[in-house]
Structures are given as C-alpha cells and as structure tokens.
Write a protein that holds these residues in place. Structure first.
Motif, short mmCIF file in Angstrom:
data_model
loop_
_atom_site.label_atom_id
_atom_site.label_comp_id
_atom_site.label_asym_id
_atom_site.label_seq_id
_atom_site.Cartn_x
_atom_site.Cartn_y
_atom_site.Cartn_z
N SER A 1 -0.72 2.91 8.25
CA SER A 1 0.19 1.79 8.01
C SER A 1 1.19 1.62 9.15
N GLU B 1 1.35 3.98 -3.18
CA GLU B 1 1.13 5.42 -3.02
C GLU B 1 2.38 6.19 -3.39
N GLU C 1 0.83 -1.21 0.00
CA GLU C 1 0.00 0.00 0.00
C GLU C 1 0.86 1.26 0.00
N LEU D 1 -2.37 7.45 4.68
CA LEU D 1 -1.99 6.06 4.49
C LEU D 1 -0.84 5.67 5.41
#
Length: 394
Positions: free
Chosen positions: A199, A139, A135, A195
C-alpha cells in the motif's frame, strides 16, 4: 474472594456463542450480523455497566459489515467509519489508564496493553492526517478484533486459566493455550506487513504509516514469544514455522499463485524480485535483533525440502523451488561467510543428497556460486546417480 460483577450476558455459553459468531470465520457475514444484534441488545440493556471491549467490538464489526455490504456506501464514508472505529478502539482502552497528573503518550500505554503499534499509527493518521486506504483500515479492524479476542473474550471465557505469556504452566510451553493464542497473532501481523508494504508504494495518503511500526511489532512478537517459553529459540522456531509452512499448508514465503513463485536454477538462484523486495527487508531487520533467525530459517527450509518424496506434484515442486531459492538467499545474504552455520548446513544437505533430487539441485547451485564449497562438493556430486539428478539450466 473475588466480588461478583454485573455482566450483560446471562451465562458464559451465551458469550461463547457470540464469540464464535465473530471469530470462527471472518467471511461469515451472517454470523457477524447476529453478533452485532446481540451486542446491541447487551449495550442497550446495560448502557453504563458493559465492558468497554464490547462497545469496541460492536464498532469494529459494524464498520467491517458496512464495508463488506453488497451495496456499499460512498467509499469515503466507509473509510470514515472504519477509521473512527479504530480511533475509538484505541481511545477506549487507553483513556482509563490516563490517571496521572500529566497525560502519558498514547503509544506508551498501548504498548503496555499489548496493542500493536501500527494500530496506534492508524489512530493517529485517522485523527490528524489523511484517511488511510480501505484495505489498510480493513486489515487494522480485523487485527483490532483479534486483539480483543485474545485480551477479553478468551480470558473471560476461561477465568480458571492462570497461565500467561510470561508465566506458562505446561511442560511444553509452546503447547500452552496462552502461547498458541500469541501464535495466532503472527499470521495477521505478517499479512498486515505485506499489505502495508504494497500500500505504501501506491497510496500517498499514508505518509506516517512507516513499516517501522509493523517491524517493531514483529520484533516484539518474537521477544514476547521467547519470554513466554523461557527458552531462546522456541519463539524463533515458531516464527520460522509460519514463514516456511509444511506439507499441508504453504508458508508466508511461498505465494499462493504459482506464477509468482521461483524457477530455481543456477542463473536464477534467488526469489523473484517482487517477492524478494517484499520480505527481504523484514528478514534482514529481524535477523539483527534475533541472530538465530537466519540459521533456524535455513535449516527448517532444508528439512522441509529433503523430507518430501521424490515423486512430486507440480504444485509441491514449485513450492519447493521457491523455498530452495529462499534458502540460497539466506545462505548468501544472512549467514556469515566462513562461519560454522554455513558448514553445518552444507553437511546436513550432503546427508540427504543420495536419495533426494532437491538436495542435489541445491548443492549444485551452492557449488556454482561459492568456490570455497565447490571443491568440497564436486566429489559428492560426481558420484550421484545421473538418473536422480535434475540438470540445472544456466
């Protein structure tokens, strides 16, 4: 006179077409596949004379398409591919500037080029530490492509434009193409912050990817925006506009899911804990470096709240309640107690209280939390028509 140079594309229209395939829609995988084929053709035909930005674009696109394929490969292989494309992205842009007798820090050169600092962090993690999550890498790859769009594709397609972020040439600096390009960097940067925040709480492979890098990039975005307009305030207002949104789109501070939004009452005046823990750290941090941010944010939210019609849909109502909860949080946490900014905000809210139930609700909550304002607001609230007041649960 500028000397001619050899380029792989036959004319600017061809480059513009490839650019549109890549950047018009990040979810249009077929268009991006066409772009990959064209880039491969260019690089094969001109192996030694193509711009490094093209090879970096090809690497990033290929890795993103691999990750998004209907039959993805081993997840570890996908992480390797994305990580390597980011390593080569940073290295290919930074290495040509290592011209001194002694090597300079990569982060220093990247900052000179305007490369977001957290991409340099990703490069370091992919080279020396455990691989970041898919992820985060995805990004990062999209952010790197966005950088290439602004730093290479747009200037190449518009060579006659001599304006820059530091020297805008329009009467309204915020409407210049360069400022709008800078503005387009902000949503992905905020998305990256979101994010990474999530994360880092669950991905232990990211020990070095501190949120400080993204916070620094966001603060740098504001600094550059202020210099671009030559005015203290324009950059902050642009930043706040993305946070708050408007009639047609939600801002960053309002979750898409209505279940994650606020239920604004006197007993629950602030955003829900998950939403508050996500954005309150960055708002506090940026407010220290940019003191006008809290007041601008509070006044912008108030303008959005009082400007909307009293007949509201459930969707807009929940969004307004979330913004109201953010306004009260800014009032409580960021505006100086006893300061002029609080007084001005209350005065502005009072002006809209007579025909707007949201302003009434907001003042009721403030009065219940701040005795210093309760005495001032009691006479105003007591004469408001009860039919236009939504009673707050406590």
């Amino acid at each position: 006179m500028q000397l001619p140079r050899k380029v792989p594309w036959k004319n600017r229209d061809e480059l513009a077409q490839v650019s549109s395939w890549i950047f018009n829609d990040s979810n249009d995988f077929e268009a991006r596949k066409r772009a990959v084929k064209r880039l491969k053709t260019w690089l094969y035909a001109h192996p030694s004379s193509h711009p490094v930005a093209l090879s970096a674009t090809l690497n990033l696109l290929s890795s993103l398409l691999l990750e998004a394929s209907s039959s993805p490969t081993d997840p570890h292989a996908t992480r390797l591919s994305l990580s390597l494309s980011l390593v080569r992205f940073v290295n290919s842009l930074v290495d040509p500037l290592q011209t001194g007798q002694f090597a300079r820090p990569i982060a220093m050169i990247a900052a000179e080029l305007g490369i977001p600092g957290w991409l340099v962090e990703l490069r370091h993690a992919g080279t020396h530490e455990g691989l970041p999550s898919v992820e985060v890498l995805r990004e990062g790859a999209e952010e790197a492509l966005n950088y290439l769009h602004l730093a290479f594709f747009l200037p190449t397609l518009n060579p006659q434009s001599t304006s820059s972020l530091l020297h805008p040439q329009t009467s309204d600096p915020t409407s210049s193409s360069s400022f709008q390009g800078h503005l387009s960097l902000l949503p992905p940067l905020l998305k990256s912050y979101k994010l990474l925040s999530k994360s880092l709480t669950k991905d232990h492979s990211l020990p070095s990817l501190s949120l400080r890098a993204v916070k620094k990039d966001l603060s740098g975005w504001l600094d550059t925006a202020e210099r671009a307009t030559g005015s203290t305030g324009d950059g902050v207002r642009a930043f706040v506009g993305v946070l708050v949104g408007g009639d047609e789109e939600l801002g960053v501070l309002v979750p898409v899911s209505k279940k994650k939004r606020s239920i604004f009452t006197a007993s629950s005046p602030h955003p829900p804990p998950p939403l508050l823990s996500l954005y309150s750290p960055i708002l506090k941090s940026l407010s220290k470096a940019h003191p006008s941010l809290p007041s601008t944010l509070a006044n912008t939210i108030l303008s959005v709240i009082v400007s909307q019609d009293s007949e509201i849909t459930p969707q807009s109502d929940s969004a307004a309640e979330t913004l109201s909860s953010w306004l009260v949080w800014v009032f409580d946490e960021l505006l100086v107690e006893g300061g002029e900014e609080r007084e001005e905000l209350i005065s502005k809210a009072i002006k809209g209280v007579w025909d707007n139930t949201r302003a009434v609700q907001l003042l009721q909550v403030v009065a219940s939390r701040h005795p210093a304002f309760e005495a001032r607001l009691r006479p105003v609230l007591s004469v408001v028509d009860p039919d236009h007041v939504r009673t707050l649960s406590s």
